[in-house]
Motif scaffolding. Structure first.
Motif, PDB file in Angstrom:
ATOM      1  N   ALA A 310       0.900  -1.192   0.021  1.00  0.00           N
ATOM      2  CA  ALA A 310      -0.108   0.052  -0.083  1.00  0.00           C
ATOM      3  C   ALA A 310       0.938   1.250   0.024  1.00  0.00           C
ATOM      4  O   ALA A 310       0.821   2.239  -0.572  1.00  0.00           O
ATOM      5  N   PHE A 311       1.962   1.096   0.796  1.00  0.00           N
ATOM      6  CA  PHE A 311       2.850   2.511   0.732  1.00  0.00           C
ATOM      7  C   PHE A 311       3.718   2.583  -0.388  1.00  0.00           C
ATOM      8  O   PHE A 311       3.667   3.727  -0.881  1.00  0.00           O
ATOM      9  N   LEU A 312       3.976   1.698  -1.164  1.00  0.00           N
ATOM     10  CA  LEU A 312       4.674   1.616  -2.312  1.00  0.00           C
ATOM     11  C   LEU A 312       3.669   2.173  -3.393  1.00  0.00           C
ATOM     12  O   LEU A 312       4.055   2.811  -4.206  1.00  0.00           O
ATOM     13  N   GLN A 313       2.529   1.721  -3.481  1.00  0.00           N
ATOM     14  CA  GLN A 313       1.565   2.409  -4.329  1.00  0.00           C
ATOM     15  C   GLN A 313       1.351   3.901  -3.999  1.00  0.00           C
ATOM     16  O   GLN A 313       1.194   4.888  -4.972  1.00  0.00           O
ATOM     17  N   LEU A 418     -18.768 -11.393  -1.956  1.00  0.00           N
ATOM     18  CA  LEU A 418     -17.670 -10.892  -0.866  1.00  0.00           C
ATOM     19  C   LEU A 418     -16.210 -11.133  -1.462  1.00  0.00           C
ATOM     20  O   LEU A 418     -15.997 -12.468  -2.025  1.00  0.00           O
ATOM     21  N   PHE A 419     -15.297 -10.416  -1.051  1.00  0.00           N
ATOM     22  CA  PHE A 419     -13.825 -10.679  -1.301  1.00  0.00           C
ATOM     23  C   PHE A 419     -13.115 -10.202  -0.296  1.00  0.00           C
ATOM     24  O   PHE A 419     -13.659  -9.440   0.647  1.00  0.00           O
ATOM     25  N   ASP A 420     -11.669 -10.833  -0.235  1.00  0.00           N
ATOM     26  CA  ASP A 420     -10.670 -10.062   0.678  1.00  0.00           C
ATOM     27  C   ASP A 420      -9.941  -9.260   0.019  1.00  0.00           C
ATOM     28  O   ASP A 420      -9.389  -9.603  -1.112  1.00  0.00           O
ATOM     29  N   GLY A 421      -9.766  -8.031   0.624  1.00  0.00           N
ATOM     30  CA  GLY A 421      -8.765  -7.159  -0.019  1.00  0.00           C
ATOM     31  C   GLY A 421      -8.108  -6.104   0.996  1.00  0.00           C
ATOM     32  O   GLY A 421      -8.182  -6.480   2.124  1.00  0.00           O
ATOM     33  N   CYS A 422      -7.426  -5.466   0.321  1.00  0.00           N
ATOM     34  CA  CYS A 422      -6.425  -4.188   1.244  1.00  0.00           C
ATOM     35  C   CYS A 422      -6.723  -2.941   1.043  1.00  0.00           C
ATOM     36  O   CYS A 422      -6.809  -2.785  -0.410  1.00  0.00           O
ATOM     37  N   VAL A 423      -7.034  -2.020   1.442  1.00  0.00           N
ATOM     38  CA  VAL A 423      -7.244  -0.710   1.338  1.00  0.00           C
ATOM     39  C   VAL A 423      -5.820  -0.226   1.149  1.00  0.00           C
ATOM     40  O   VAL A 423      -4.809   0.039   1.846  1.00  0.00           O
ATOM     41  N   VAL A 424      -5.570   0.466  -0.323  1.00  0.00           N
ATOM     42  CA  VAL A 424      -4.195   0.938  -0.444  1.00  0.00           C
ATOM     43  C   VAL A 424      -4.111   2.224  -0.650  1.00  0.00           C
ATOM     44  O   VAL A 424      -3.128   3.054  -0.987  1.00  0.00           O
ATOM     45  N   ASP A 425      -5.427   3.182  -0.783  1.00  0.00           N
ATOM     46  CA  ASP A 425      -5.219   4.543  -1.106  1.00  0.00           C
ATOM     47  C   ASP A 425      -6.521   4.984  -0.122  1.00  0.00           C
ATOM     48  O   ASP A 425      -7.648   4.590  -0.476  1.00  0.00           O
ATOM     49  N   VAL A 426      -6.495   6.180   0.130  1.00  0.00           N
ATOM     50  CA  VAL A 426      -7.792   6.972   1.128  1.00  0.00           C
ATOM     51  C   VAL A 426      -7.455   8.221   0.512  1.00  0.00           C
ATOM     52  O   VAL A 426      -6.437   8.993   0.860  1.00  0.00           O
ATOM     53  N   LYS A 427      -8.537   8.868   0.081  1.00  0.00           N
ATOM     54  CA  LYS A 427      -8.497  10.489  -0.597  1.00  0.00           C
ATOM     55  C   LYS A 427      -8.314  11.162   0.933  1.00  0.00           C
ATOM     56  O   LYS A 427      -8.821  11.083   1.895  1.00  0.00           O
ATOM     57  N   ASP A 428      -7.439  12.150   0.666  1.00  0.00           N
ATOM     58  CA  ASP A 428      -7.001  13.121   1.788  1.00  0.00           C
ATOM     59  C   ASP A 428      -8.352  13.771   2.594  1.00  0.00           C
ATOM     60  O   ASP A 428      -8.386  13.736   3.744  1.00  0.00           O
ATOM     61  N   HIS A 429      -9.131  14.274   1.774  1.00  0.00           N
ATOM     62  CA  HIS A 429     -10.193  15.005   2.325  1.00  0.00           C
ATOM     63  C   HIS A 429     -11.740  14.205   2.098  1.00  0.00           C
ATOM     64  O   HIS A 429     -12.724  14.607   2.418  1.00  0.00           O
ATOM     65  N   LEU A 456      -6.790   2.655   5.890  1.00  0.00           N
ATOM     66  CA  LEU A 456      -5.434   2.462   5.095  1.00  0.00           C
ATOM     67  C   LEU A 456      -4.680   1.338   5.480  1.00  0.00           C
ATOM     68  O   LEU A 456      -4.182   1.245   6.796  1.00  0.00           O
ATOM     69  N   GLY A 457      -4.299   0.581   4.490  1.00  0.00           N
ATOM     70  CA  GLY A 457      -3.491  -0.652   4.843  1.00  0.00           C
ATOM     71  C   GLY A 457      -3.819  -1.986   5.294  1.00  0.00           C
ATOM     72  O   GLY A 457      -2.868  -2.566   5.732  1.00  0.00           O
ATOM     73  N   GLU A 458      -5.021  -1.764   5.835  1.00  0.00           N
ATOM     74  CA  GLU A 458      -5.565  -2.752   6.524  1.00  0.00           C
ATOM     75  C   GLU A 458      -6.572  -3.827   5.660  1.00  0.00           C
ATOM     76  O   GLU A 458      -6.815  -3.617   4.413  1.00  0.00           O
ATOM     77  N   ARG A 459      -6.377  -5.083   5.938  1.00  0.00           N
ATOM     78  CA  ARG A 459      -7.180  -6.099   5.069  1.00  0.00           C
ATOM     79  C   ARG A 459      -8.782  -5.821   5.455  1.00  0.00           C
ATOM     80  O   ARG A 459      -8.993  -5.426   6.565  1.00  0.00           O
TER      81      ARG A 459
END
Length: 479
Positions: A310-313, A418-429, A456-459
């Protein structure tokens, strides 16, 4: 969960194929070459302008994806008493494309090769790009041949470039090259790719250069069947890229010394962008001490860990703003470096697929020979940055739209699942809006939460709420 395949039939009515055809129309992608361009290509293929210098005794080899036929580069590596010698042959497109002709005009219209899941839209007619100008094995070809001598640490000591006739001896795939290197069965010119590549990677780290190891989302085709996968690059791909970077840096230095050129530039990231990354690192529980540089931190991360991925993205945001900088007559520009390379750099190694490389090669050839840059090159320089920017915009739109379309086709009958995912980005505002990455299938898509901020960054367990191939829209929500 088993991987679901997308089958694309030969029928134009097939939903995915129809969507891709519509996408090409929407983006004004040329489907065919005009008859006059094809005729010029055929004539040029039969009678290219050949150089007098013969370097066909150099046993070059190419390393590319297995299905590639538009081969821009071939190399030969050898050990010397002082270190290493790199010979890097680049397809000589100018031997076939006459300035101001139909082929030249069409190349300026297209700017770069575009890649779709069902076809490739080439910069030059296939008679040239996949045949007469391509550095295919066992074929004598005109080339722009670089000779770069390195010291024992891999630092450049000298660089020269000239036109030459060359002949590649072998076409290797990345996996094949990696296997030979790993098993110790590679002949010395290939085995040295690792040795030189590792030294160049160490020098990159020393100067603060950055190579992001974000796993690539790619569309894989098997007998008209398409699937999405995340693919981590092989070490040999990184070593091969270092040879291209080495050549691009040598080209930039040569042009800067000559006083005329076209560089690939990227300004340093503004403090605000780095500050945002530091906040993101904190949110992802990544320790980033203030004495550790951004480049050092990147090298410490493991892209297979979700919070690191997520951070590399997020780090890719610092690479935005790259462009082309033209200069002439000794008036050097204010910005001459590429922040990710951490040195002056030029695109010059992919002329079959990228317009600007043909011009960079001509300037370097003139500089090495102590001659004036050809008039047809200087006349085109001022327009090149704008042309390349528009080409990059279109290529980026194509890449993203293709993946979006395939994602939507992949998931269109799974809305509500349903799927397993990871949040790799969240909008600032808008902390309820962001991007989620699924591992299987390899999907990256928009996610919206009704109320709670996204972690952010969590499963996260997510539900598919929209998948429409016609609009290339895919959206998820927290389950």
């Amino acid at each position: 969960m088993p991987r679901r395949l997308i089958r694309v039939t030969g029928a134009a009515e097939a939903p995915l194929r129809a969507a891709l055809r519509a996408l090409r129309t929407e983006l004004d992608v040329p489907e065919t070459f005009p008859a006059g361009v094809l005729a010029d290509a055929e004539q040029a293929a039969k009678a290219p302008r050949l150089p007098s210098y013969d370097a066909t005794d150099v046993p070059l080899f190419t390393i590319d994806p297995p299905a590639s036929t538009d081969l821009d580069q071939a190399m030969h590596l050898e050990r010397t008493p002082r270190g290493y010698r790199v010979r890097y042959a680049i397809a000589d497109v100018a031997a076939f494309v006459a300035p101001g002709g139909a082929l030249d005009a069409e190349a300026h219209r297209r700017v770069s090769t575009l890649y779709f899941p069902d076809e490739r839209v080439p910069l030059h007619p296939p008679r040239l790009s996949e045949d007469a100008a391509s550095l295919l094995p066992d074929q004598v070809r005109p080339a722009v041949l670089w000779t770069i001598d390195l010291d024992a640490d891999g630092r450049t000591e000298s660089a020269d470039v000239r036109r030459a006739l060359v002949r590649s001896r072998a076409k290797l795939a990345y996996e094949q090259a990696q296997r030979q290197i790993d098993t110790g069965t590679a002949e010395e010119p290939l085995a040295l790719l690792k040795e030189i590549g590792l030294r160049r990677e160490r020098l990159e780290a020393e100067r603060g250069g950055i190579s992001l190891g974000v796993p690539e989302q790619e569309i894989v085709e098997h007998d008209h069947t398409y699937e999405l996968e995340f693919r981590a690059s092989l070490p040999a791909e990184g070593w091969n890229a270092q040879i291209s970077l080495l050549t691009g840096m040598a080209a930039a230095d040569l042009m800067l010394a000559h006083g005329t050129g076209v560089l690939r530039t990227l300004p340093a990231a503004p403090d605000g962008a780095v500050g945002r990354l530091r906040r993101t690192a904190k949110a992802l529980h990544i320790d980033w001490p203030h004495h550790v540089s951004y480049a050092e931190l990147i090298r410490s991360l493991d892209p297979h860990l979700p919070h690191h991925a997520a951070f590399l993205q997020e780090c890719t945001t610092l690479l935005r703003g790259a462009g082309y900088t033209v200069f002439r007559d000794g008036a050097l520009p204010e910005l001459t470096s590429h922040a990710a390379v951490a040195a002056p750099y030029a695109h010059c190694t992919a002329p079959l697929r990228r317009l600007v490389d043909r011009y960079a090669a001509e300037i370097c050839l003139a500089a090495a020979a102590g001659e004036a840059v050809p008039d047809w090159v200087t006349a085109a320089l001022d327009e090149l940055p704008g042309e390349m920017a528009e080409g990059a915009r279109r290529a980026g739109s194509v890449e993203r739209a293709c993946v979006d379309t395939v994602e939507a086709a992949l998931l269109q009958d799974r809305v509500g699942d349903l799927f397993d995912g990871c949040v790799v980005d969240v909008k600032d505002h808008e902390p309820t809006v962001g991007t989620v990455q699924l591992r299987d299938p390899a999907v990256v898509a928009r996610i919206e939460s009704a109320t709670a901020p996204l972690p952010l960054g969590e499963r996260l367990r997510v539900r598919l709420t929209q998948a429409d191939p016609a609009t290339a829209k895919v959206q998820f929500a927290p389950a």
